[in-house]
Write an enzyme that holds these catalytic residues in place. Structure first.
Site, PDB file in Angstrom:
ATOM      1  N   CYS A 171       0.814  -1.232   0.000  1.00 30.34           N
ATOM      2  CA  CYS A 171       0.000   0.000   0.000  1.00 30.34           C
ATOM      3  C   CYS A 171       0.842   1.274   0.000  1.00 30.34           C
ATOM      4  CB  CYS A 171      -0.935   0.003   1.196  1.00 30.34           C
ATOM      5  SG  CYS A 171      -1.981  -1.454   1.209  1.00 30.34           S
ATOM      6  N   ASN A 188     -10.015  -1.109  -2.295  1.00 27.28           N
ATOM      7  CA  ASN A 188      -8.595  -0.883  -2.019  1.00 27.28           C
ATOM      8  C   ASN A 188      -7.776  -1.393  -3.205  1.00 27.28           C
ATOM      9  OD1 ASN A 188      -5.944  -1.069  -1.117  1.00 27.28           O
ATOM     10  ND2 ASN A 188      -6.488  -1.792   0.924  1.00 27.28           N
ATOM     11  N   HIS A 214      -4.020   6.774   1.172  1.00 36.58           N
ATOM     12  CA  HIS A 214      -4.251   5.465   0.552  1.00 36.58           C
ATOM     13  C   HIS A 214      -5.672   5.034   0.896  1.00 36.58           C
ATOM     14  CE1 HIS A 214      -4.268   1.299  -0.332  1.00 36.58           C
ATOM     15  NE2 HIS A 214      -4.199   0.932   0.928  1.00 36.58           N
TER      16      HIS A 214
HETATM   17  C1  LIG Z   1     -11.627  -5.908   7.824  1.00 39.19           C
HETATM   18  C2  LIG Z   1     -12.545  -5.092   8.716  1.00 39.19           C
HETATM   19  C3  LIG Z   1     -13.494  -4.279   7.859  1.00 39.19           C
HETATM   20  C4  LIG Z   1     -13.347  -6.061   9.570  1.00 39.19           C
HETATM   21  O1  LIG Z   1     -14.167  -5.328  10.439  1.00 39.19           O
HETATM   22  P1  LIG Z   1     -14.298  -5.770  11.981  1.00 39.19           P
HETATM   23  O2  LIG Z   1     -15.302  -4.892  12.601  1.00 39.19           O
HETATM   24  O3  LIG Z   1     -12.905  -5.756  12.546  1.00 39.19           O
HETATM   25  O4  LIG Z   1     -14.876  -7.194  11.841  1.00 39.19           O
HETATM   26  P2  LIG Z   1     -14.304  -8.560  12.446  1.00 39.19           P
HETATM   27  O5  LIG Z   1     -13.063  -8.947  11.720  1.00 39.19           O
HETATM   28  O6  LIG Z   1     -14.264  -8.448  13.933  1.00 39.19           O
HETATM   29  O7  LIG Z   1     -15.459  -9.538  12.001  1.00 39.19           O
HETATM   30  C5  LIG Z   1     -16.745  -9.390  12.545  1.00 39.19           C
HETATM   31  C6  LIG Z   1     -17.581 -10.537  11.997  1.00 39.19           C
HETATM   32  O8  LIG Z   1     -17.837 -10.313  10.598  1.00 39.19           O
HETATM   33  C7  LIG Z   1     -17.497 -11.478   9.861  1.00 39.19           C
HETATM   34  N1  LIG Z   1     -17.036 -11.081   8.513  1.00 39.19           N
HETATM   35  C8  LIG Z   1     -15.784 -10.919   8.074  1.00 39.19           C
HETATM   36  N2  LIG Z   1     -15.810 -10.554   6.782  1.00 39.19           N
HETATM   37  C9  LIG Z   1     -17.099 -10.474   6.410  1.00 39.19           C
HETATM   38  C10 LIG Z   1     -17.756 -10.155   5.221  1.00 39.19           C
HETATM   39  N3  LIG Z   1     -17.096  -9.829   4.105  1.00 39.19           N
HETATM   40  N4  LIG Z   1     -19.103 -10.181   5.203  1.00 39.19           N
HETATM   41  C11 LIG Z   1     -19.800 -10.503   6.294  1.00 39.19           C
HETATM   42  N5  LIG Z   1     -19.238 -10.831   7.463  1.00 39.19           N
HETATM   43  C12 LIG Z   1     -17.891 -10.820   7.525  1.00 39.19           C
HETATM   44  C13 LIG Z   1     -16.407 -12.125  10.672  1.00 39.19           C
HETATM   45  O9  LIG Z   1     -16.335 -13.503  10.357  1.00 39.19           O
HETATM   46  C14 LIG Z   1     -16.881 -11.891  12.088  1.00 39.19           C
HETATM   47  O10 LIG Z   1     -17.861 -12.834  12.397  1.00 39.19           O
HETATM   48  P3  LIG Z   1     -17.928 -13.466  13.877  1.00 39.19           P
HETATM   49  O11 LIG Z   1     -18.164 -12.317  14.790  1.00 39.19           O
HETATM   50  O12 LIG Z   1     -19.064 -14.426  13.762  1.00 39.19           O
HETATM   51  O13 LIG Z   1     -16.603 -14.126  14.071  1.00 39.19           O
HETATM   52  C15 LIG Z   1     -11.738  -4.159   9.671  1.00 39.19           C
HETATM   53  O14 LIG Z   1     -11.029  -4.903  10.611  1.00 39.19           O
HETATM   54  C16 LIG Z   1     -10.807  -3.287   8.904  1.00 39.19           C
HETATM   55  O15 LIG Z   1     -11.198  -2.406   8.197  1.00 39.19           O
HETATM   56  N6  LIG Z   1      -9.467  -3.502   9.057  1.00 39.19           N
HETATM   57  C17 LIG Z   1      -8.499  -2.834   8.265  1.00 39.19           C
HETATM   58  C18 LIG Z   1      -8.387  -3.567   6.964  1.00 39.19           C
HETATM   59  C19 LIG Z   1      -7.602  -2.830   5.922  1.00 39.19           C
HETATM   60  O16 LIG Z   1      -7.782  -1.672   5.711  1.00 39.19           O
HETATM   61  N7  LIG Z   1      -6.717  -3.563   5.236  1.00 39.19           N
HETATM   62  C20 LIG Z   1      -5.942  -3.057   4.200  1.00 39.19           C
HETATM   63  C21 LIG Z   1      -4.864  -2.205   4.763  1.00 39.19           C
HETATM   64  S1  LIG Z   1      -3.915  -1.534   3.545  1.00 39.19           S
END
Ligand SMILES: CC(C)(COP(=O)(O)OP(=O)(O)OC[C@H]1O[C@@H](n2cnc3c(N)ncnc32)[C@H](O)[C@@H]1OP(=O)(O)O)[C@@H](O)C(=O)NCCC(=O)NCCS
Length: 332
Positions: free
Chosen positions: A113, A289, A259
Site C-alpha cells: 500500500c 482498495n 491510501h
Molecule cells: C476488515 C474489517 C473491515 C473487519 O471489520 P471488523 O469490525 O474488525 O470485523 P471482524 O473482523 O471483527 O469480524 C466481525 C464478523 O464479521 C465477519 N465477517 C468478516 N468478513 C465479512 C464479510 N465480508 N461479510 C460478512 N461478514 C464478515 C467475521 O467472520 C466476524 O464474524 P464473527 O463475529 O461471527 O466471528 C476491519 O477490521 C478493517 O477495516 N481492518 C483494516 C483492513 C484494511 O484496511 N486492510 C488493508 C490495509 S492496507
C-alpha cells in the site's frame, strides 16, 4: 537547485464493475456489512488476460499524454505492485517493452500500500542527485484473480479491487513550478505476517503445492483489527512528520490523499487531523482498495476534476502490509 515535480498524471480502471450485491452471490456477505465497515460499494475487476502491467501501460499512456511526453522522453521506470504478472521478472520491464522504450532502467517496488510513496521518493532522489531528468512512476494492481471468492475468503475478498495510476516526474529548478517537498518512509517488520500472501515463497520446498492453494495460502491473510489499530495512529503521525519538516500545519494543505484502505480509517485520520471532509479525497466507494494504485488513481482524478490545481499543496499518505507507512508533501 535541482528539484523534482509532477509533470503529468493518469489512471486506468477496468470496465467491469463488481458491486457488493454481485459478491453476495458468491459468498456469505451483505452490501450493508461491507458498506458499514469499509465504505466500499463497488470495485473494478480486470478482463481475462490483462494483468497489472497491462493496466499500468494504460495509466502510463494517460500520464505521458497529460505531461506532453513521448515514451522516448522517459529515462527511468519505477513500477510499484504487489500483484506482478510474473513471479519474476517484475512489471517494470514488461511496461518498458509495452511502451517500446529500449534499454532504460526499470525498478520494481514491493511495498504494497505504500509502494507509490516509496516509489515517488525514489524518483525524487534520483532526480535531485542528477541521475535522471524524467522518471515514469506507475502503481498498478490486479487483486481479483488472487482473492478467494467464497465465504472462507470473504474478510479480504470484499476489500480489494483492480486498477492503475501513473505520474511523470521531471526535473525543475523548484522556483516557479510545483515540486516534491518532503517524504517520510517507515516500516516495522515485526508485523510482517499480519497482512500477507504467504505463498508461493522460497521458504517452502517446493515453492507452491496443491495443498497450499487448497488451504488458501495464495490469497491475502489479514489481521483486520491489528491493521486498523495501527493505521489510525500511523497515518496522522507520518502526515505530521512531513508537515513539520516543511514548517506547515494541516490547515495549510489543500488536499490530503490517503491510501484508500477503508472509509472508517480515512474518517478517523481526518478527525485526528482536524480538517473538513472536502480536504480529504475519497473514492473507496467506487474502487475498493487498489493498494499501490490507490494514491495515483486518486491524484489523477483530483487533477482531472480541478480539485488539485497547479500550486495546490497536496499531502499523500499510506499505511499497509509490512507494516509500512509513509507520506509525501508536494506543491502540484
Ligand atoms: C476488515 C474489517 C473491515 C473487519 O471489520 P471488523 O469490525 O474488525 O470485523 P471482524 O473482523 O471483527 O469480524 C466481525 C464478523 O464479521 C465477519 N465477517 C468478516 N468478513 C465479512 C464479510 N465480508 N461479510 C460478512 N461478514 C464478515 C467475521 O467472520 C466476524 O464474524 P464473527 O463475529 O461471527 O466471528 C476491519 O477490521 C478493517 O477495516 N481492518 C483494516 C483492513 C484494511 O484496511 N486492510 C488493508 C490495509 S492496507
Amino acid at each position: 537547485m535541482r528539484r523534482a515535480r509532477i509533470a503529468g498524471v493518469g489512471h486506468y480502471v477496468p470496465e467491469r464493475v463488481v458491486t457488493n450485491h454481485d459478491l453476495e452471490q458468491l459468498m456469505d456477505t451483505s452490501d450493508a456489512w461491507i458498506r458499514e465497515r469499509t465504505g466500499i460499494r463497488e470495485r473494478r475487476f480486470t478482463a481475462p488476460g490483462v494483468g497489472s502491467s497491462g493496466l499500468g501501460v494504460k495509466a502510463a499512456e494517460a500520464a505521458l499524454a497529460n505531461a506532453g511526453w513521448q515514451p522516448s522522453d522517459v529515462e527511468f521506470i519505477i513500477f510499484a505492485t504487489l500483484s506482478p504478472d510474473l513471479y519474476f521478472p517484475g512489471n517494470g520491464v514488461l511496461l518498458q517493452a509495452a511502451l517500446g522504450i529500449e534499454r532504460i532502467g526499470a525498478l520494481d517496488v514491493r511495498n504494497q500500500c505504500t509502494g507509490f510513496i516509496y516509489g515517488l521518493s525514489t524518483a525524487d532522489a534520483f532526480i535531485r542527485v542528477g541521475m535522471y531528468d524524467r522518471v515514469l512512476l506507475v502503481g498498478g494492481e490486479v487483486h481479483s484473480t488472487g482473492l478467494r471468492m467464497n465465504t472462507e475468503g470473504r474478510d479480504t475478498a470484499v476489500l480489494f479491487g483492480d486498477g492503475a495510476g501513473a505520474v511523470c516526474v521531471e526535473v525543475t529548478d523548484g522556483a516557479a513550478d510545483g515540486c516534491l517537498l518532503q517524504h517520510r518512509l517507515h516500516a516495522d517488520g515485526r508485523f510482517a505476517r499480519e497482512l500477507t500472501i504467504p505463498s508461493p515463497g522460497a521458504l517452502s520446498d517446493p515453492w507452491l503445492t496443491k495443498e497450499m492453494i487448497e488451504e488458501g495460502l495464495t490469497a491475502p491473510h489479514m489481521n483486520g483489527r491489528e491493521v486498523f489499530k495501527h493505521a489510525v495512529t500511523r497515518f496522522p503521525e507520518v502526515i505530521h512528520e512531513v508537515l513539520a519538516a516543511e514548517g506547515r500545519s494541516a490547515a495549510d494543505v489543500d488536499l490530503f490523499i490517503p491510501h484508500q484502505a477503508n472509509e472508517r480509517i480515512t474518517e478517523g485520520v481526518r478527525k485526528r487531523l482536524g480538517v473538513e471532509p472536502e480536504k480529504v479525497y475519497s473514492n473507496i466507494a467506487r474502487y475498493g482498495n487498489t493498494t499501490a494504485a490507490s494514491i495515483p488513481i486518486a491524484l489523477s482524478e483530483a487533477v482531472a476534476a480541478g480539485t488539485v490545481k497547479r500550486g495546490s499543496l497536496v499531502c499523500l499518505a499510506a499505511f499497509g502490509s509490512g507494516f509500512t507507512w509513509a507520506a509525501s508533501l508536494l506543491r502540484y
